[in-house]
Design an enzyme around this catalytic site. Structure first.
Site, PDB file in Angstrom:
ATOM      1  N   GLY A  81     -20.756   6.854   2.418  1.00  0.00           N
ATOM      2  CA  GLY A  81     -19.897   7.229   1.301  1.00  0.00           C
ATOM      3  C   GLY A  81     -20.705   7.266   0.025  1.00  0.00           C
ATOM      4  O   GLY A  81     -21.789   6.652  -0.080  1.00  0.00           O
ATOM      5  N   LYS A 109       0.860  -1.191   0.000  1.00  0.00           N
ATOM      6  CA  LYS A 109       0.000   0.000   0.000  1.00  0.00           C
ATOM      7  C   LYS A 109       0.888   1.229   0.000  1.00  0.00           C
ATOM      8  O   LYS A 109       2.022   1.192   0.502  1.00  0.00           O
ATOM      9  CB  LYS A 109      -0.890   0.017   1.247  1.00  0.00           C
ATOM     10  CG  LYS A 109      -2.117   0.878   1.092  1.00  0.00           C
ATOM     11  CD  LYS A 109      -3.199   0.151   0.318  1.00  0.00           C
ATOM     12  CE  LYS A 109      -4.436   0.981   0.115  1.00  0.00           C
ATOM     13  NZ  LYS A 109      -5.514   0.190  -0.498  1.00  0.00           N
ATOM     14  N   GLY A 112     -18.658   7.491  -3.142  1.00  0.00           N
ATOM     15  CA  GLY A 112     -17.569   7.536  -4.119  1.00  0.00           C
ATOM     16  C   GLY A 112     -17.631   6.322  -5.018  1.00  0.00           C
ATOM     17  O   GLY A 112     -18.698   5.731  -5.225  1.00  0.00           O
ATOM     18  N   ASN A 113     -16.481   5.926  -5.523  1.00  0.00           N
ATOM     19  CA  ASN A 113     -16.435   4.831  -6.499  1.00  0.00           C
ATOM     20  C   ASN A 113     -17.088   3.555  -5.985  1.00  0.00           C
ATOM     21  O   ASN A 113     -17.959   2.981  -6.645  1.00  0.00           O
ATOM     22  CB  ASN A 113     -14.966   4.591  -6.903  1.00  0.00           C
ATOM     23  CG  ASN A 113     -14.806   3.341  -7.733  1.00  0.00           C
ATOM     24  OD1 ASN A 113     -14.431   2.293  -7.229  1.00  0.00           O
ATOM     25  ND2 ASN A 113     -15.131   3.420  -9.008  1.00  0.00           N
TER      26      ASN A 113
HETATM   27  P1  NAD Z   1     -13.713   7.651  -3.035  1.00  0.00           P
HETATM   28  O1  NAD Z   1     -12.681   8.664  -2.731  1.00  0.00           O
HETATM   29  O2  NAD Z   1     -14.167   7.456  -4.441  1.00  0.00           O
HETATM   30  O3  NAD Z   1     -15.034   7.930  -2.166  1.00  0.00           O
HETATM   31  C1  NAD Z   1     -15.010   8.076  -0.797  1.00  0.00           C
HETATM   32  C2  NAD Z   1     -16.382   8.527  -0.355  1.00  0.00           C
HETATM   33  O4  NAD Z   1     -16.419   8.563   1.063  1.00  0.00           O
HETATM   34  C3  NAD Z   1     -16.757   9.930  -0.830  1.00  0.00           C
HETATM   35  O5  NAD Z   1     -18.120   9.962  -1.163  1.00  0.00           O
HETATM   36  C4  NAD Z   1     -16.502  10.792   0.396  1.00  0.00           C
HETATM   37  O6  NAD Z   1     -17.287  11.987   0.408  1.00  0.00           O
HETATM   38  C5  NAD Z   1     -16.939   9.830   1.470  1.00  0.00           C
HETATM   39  N1  NAD Z   1     -16.432  10.152   2.801  1.00  0.00           N
HETATM   40  C6  NAD Z   1     -15.179  10.506   3.164  1.00  0.00           C
HETATM   41  N2  NAD Z   1     -15.148  10.727   4.498  1.00  0.00           N
HETATM   42  C7  NAD Z   1     -16.391  10.508   4.958  1.00  0.00           C
HETATM   43  C8  NAD Z   1     -17.002  10.576   6.236  1.00  0.00           C
HETATM   44  N3  NAD Z   1     -16.304  10.911   7.316  1.00  0.00           N
HETATM   45  N4  NAD Z   1     -18.325  10.285   6.335  1.00  0.00           N
HETATM   46  C9  NAD Z   1     -19.052   9.940   5.233  1.00  0.00           C
HETATM   47  N5  NAD Z   1     -18.528   9.863   4.007  1.00  0.00           N
HETATM   48  C10 NAD Z   1     -17.211  10.142   3.872  1.00  0.00           C
HETATM   49  O7  NAD Z   1     -13.162   6.287  -2.407  1.00  0.00           O
HETATM   50  P2  NAD Z   1     -13.520   4.810  -2.811  1.00  0.00           P
HETATM   51  O8  NAD Z   1     -12.581   4.376  -3.871  1.00  0.00           O
HETATM   52  O9  NAD Z   1     -14.973   4.697  -3.026  1.00  0.00           O
HETATM   53  O10 NAD Z   1     -13.080   4.027  -1.487  1.00  0.00           O
HETATM   54  C11 NAD Z   1     -13.947   3.941  -0.362  1.00  0.00           C
HETATM   55  C12 NAD Z   1     -13.396   2.906   0.603  1.00  0.00           C
HETATM   56  O11 NAD Z   1     -13.284   1.662  -0.075  1.00  0.00           O
HETATM   57  C13 NAD Z   1     -12.005   3.160   1.187  1.00  0.00           C
HETATM   58  O12 NAD Z   1     -11.945   2.612   2.485  1.00  0.00           O
HETATM   59  C14 NAD Z   1     -11.091   2.389   0.254  1.00  0.00           C
HETATM   60  O13 NAD Z   1      -9.864   2.056   0.863  1.00  0.00           O
HETATM   61  C15 NAD Z   1     -11.945   1.170   0.029  1.00  0.00           C
HETATM   62  N6  NAD Z   1     -11.610   0.415  -1.172  1.00  0.00           N
HETATM   63  C16 NAD Z   1     -11.636   0.992  -2.396  1.00  0.00           C
HETATM   64  C17 NAD Z   1     -11.334   0.236  -3.527  1.00  0.00           C
HETATM   65  C18 NAD Z   1     -11.441   0.798  -4.913  1.00  0.00           C
HETATM   66  O14 NAD Z   1     -11.206   0.037  -5.864  1.00  0.00           O
HETATM   67  N7  NAD Z   1     -11.803   2.046  -5.094  1.00  0.00           N
HETATM   68  C19 NAD Z   1     -10.950  -1.112  -3.368  1.00  0.00           C
HETATM   69  C20 NAD Z   1     -10.956  -1.677  -2.095  1.00  0.00           C
HETATM   70  C21 NAD Z   1     -11.283  -0.900  -1.004  1.00  0.00           C
END
Ligand code: NAD
Length: 427
Positions: free
Chosen positions: A218, A106, A220-221
């Protein structure tokens, strides 16, 4: 990323408890409860206003006994080395539980892309690669996107790596743009993977998805694609939440008759931040961010950050909740986990539920190495097969040995990695 909370201590505590169950010998425990290698470095950047700013960067390689390290790079203002260490360890277990031939790594940079121009972000990406060019690569350690990093960031990193080494190395990094070595389906992979495992859990519990409601932390993605597929299965999401950059706090958006995904996407920025005023205008109740956890739903999907279901917040979870599908990494603390276990909540642990991203990244590596790319349906079909069989292996062990799902997933993953270390003659 609460200051008092140390995610690495939590990852080690989770490991220790399973190491006891597995009766692991001391050398293998010592090896696996700490990363093999860590890199800490500074990235000096000339900012758009002509000043120079120095950013701190990290890469942690937890274990590579089963294959090259694999794991994302986060850009976050509160990034800490202990978060990166924990995430690298979870990557090792994640790759092992879905049985792909990769180890765990990471990376991160302490920075806030909200306040950086595109050129400044490009310089950070290139600087990160310059600091690590000899310690990462297609056969050693393969980075990927994570919080606040995108396909564009990956392409800048790939370009810098290829400039340094001379030649084309599309297998150096995953999450690249489609058409530039990226895989179709990668954007959907993590969120869809969460729902493939949720679908299997519902089957096991004898619940029809059409009869369920969910609340998601959340937007996001991961959250967006999880919601998309869950709705396709017939489920109804009644609450999502996000971080509001201007107010520096989180909000939840509630609509009891079900959120409208497309309308919501139209008022969401590229960081997953929802415009609260526009949301009110289209009929959403906007409440405190933590209320996502208090909704009377069947399913909770934390898909934002670590350390969200804690000893303090777990009591707020409605008795109606039957499943927690952990999209985020490390959203539940061991203290809260104990409570969920006692209450009989079916938890799909993070490193199983969100393994779709790394599985698709592995498919991307395979395609990049062949220089031949699959159709999206083929990618998602293979992903479904992999996620479903990993889920079934874990739930079968859980049933057979009367284990909590998280413990069963750990037993499978740690056993596989410990065996690889042993078979290589390391311990
Ligand atoms: P992202 O940056 O696309 O989205 C994150 C979301 O969380 C956003 O909507 C943001 O506004 C919200 N957020 C941030 N802080 C917050 C809070 N305190 N309360 C409520 N919402 C909050 O990130 P992502 O890629 O969707 O990743 C989200 C989680 O999934 C992370 O823990 C990441 O490590 C994990 N993850 C992501 C992937 C991937 O492929 N993207 C893979 C495995 C795990």
């Amino acid at each position: 990323m609460n200051k008092a909370f140390n995610p690495f201590e939590m990852a080690q505590a989770q490991f220790d408890s399973v190491a006891d169950t597995l009766d692991l010998e001391t050398p293998v425990r010592e090896l696996l409860r700490n990363p093999l290698r860590e890199y800490h470095f500074s990235i000096p950047i000339r900012m758009d206003d002509g000043t120079v700013k120095v950013f701190r960067g990290f890469r942690v390689q937890h274990n590579d006994a089963r294959g090259p390290c694999k794991g994302g790079i986060r850009f976050h203002p509160q990034e800490t080395i202990d978060t990166v260490r924990a995430l690298s360890m979870w990557m090792t277990w994640k790759c092992a539980v879905v049985d792909i031939p990769l180890g765990g790594g990471k990376g991160g940079v302490i920075c806030d892309p909200h306040n950086l121009s595109s050129r400044e972000q490009e310089q950070i990406c290139r600087g990160w690669v310059r600091q690590l060019a000899r310690n990462v690569g297609p056969v050693t350690d393969v980075p990927a996107p994570d919080i606040m990093t995108s396909a564009q960031h990956m392409l800048w990193m790939l370009d810098e790596f290829e400039l340094i080494h001379g030649g084309k190395y599309p297998g150096f990094i995953t999450g690249k743009p489609v058409g530039m070595g990226g895989s179709l389906g990668r954007t959907e992979a993590t969120g869809f993977g969460v729902i493939y495992t949720l679908r299997e859990a519902l089957k096991e519990l004898g619940i029809r998805p059409e009869e369920t409601t969910a609340s998601v932390q959340g937007f996001g993605n991961v959250a967006q694609y999880a919601i998309k597929l869950y709705e396709q299965l017939g489920g109804k999401v009644i609450c999502v939440s996000c971080w509001d950059q201007a107010d520096q706090k989180s909000y939840a958006f509630v609509k009891k008759d079900g959120i409208k995904l497309n309308a919501m996407l139209e008022i969401t920025d590229r960081f997953g931040g929802i415009d609260k005023n526009k949301a009110r205008d289209i009929g959403y109740e906007v409440t405190d961010g933590d209320s996502w956890l208090e909704q009377e739903v069947d399913i909770l999907i934390p898909a934002a950050l670590e350390h969200q279901i804690t000893g303090e917040t777990v009591g707020k979870i409605s008795p109606k909740v039957k499943i927690v599908a952990e999209g985020a990494n490390g959203p539940t603390t061991p203290e809260a986990d104990k409570v969920l276990k006692e209450r009989g909540v079916f938890v799909i642990p993070d490193f199983l539920a969100n393994a779709g991203g790394v599985t698709c990244s592995y498919f991307e590596q395979v395609q990049s190495n062949m220089n031949y790319y699959w159709e999206k349906d083929e990618v998602l079909g293979k992903l479904d097969v992999k996620m479903t069989s990993a889920f079934k292996a874990v739930s079968e062990l859980a049933r057979k040995r009367k284990l909590y799902m998280r413990d069963a997933a750990y037993v499978i993953a740690i056993d596989r990695v410990a065996r690889a270390c042993h078979d290589r003659g390391w311990v």
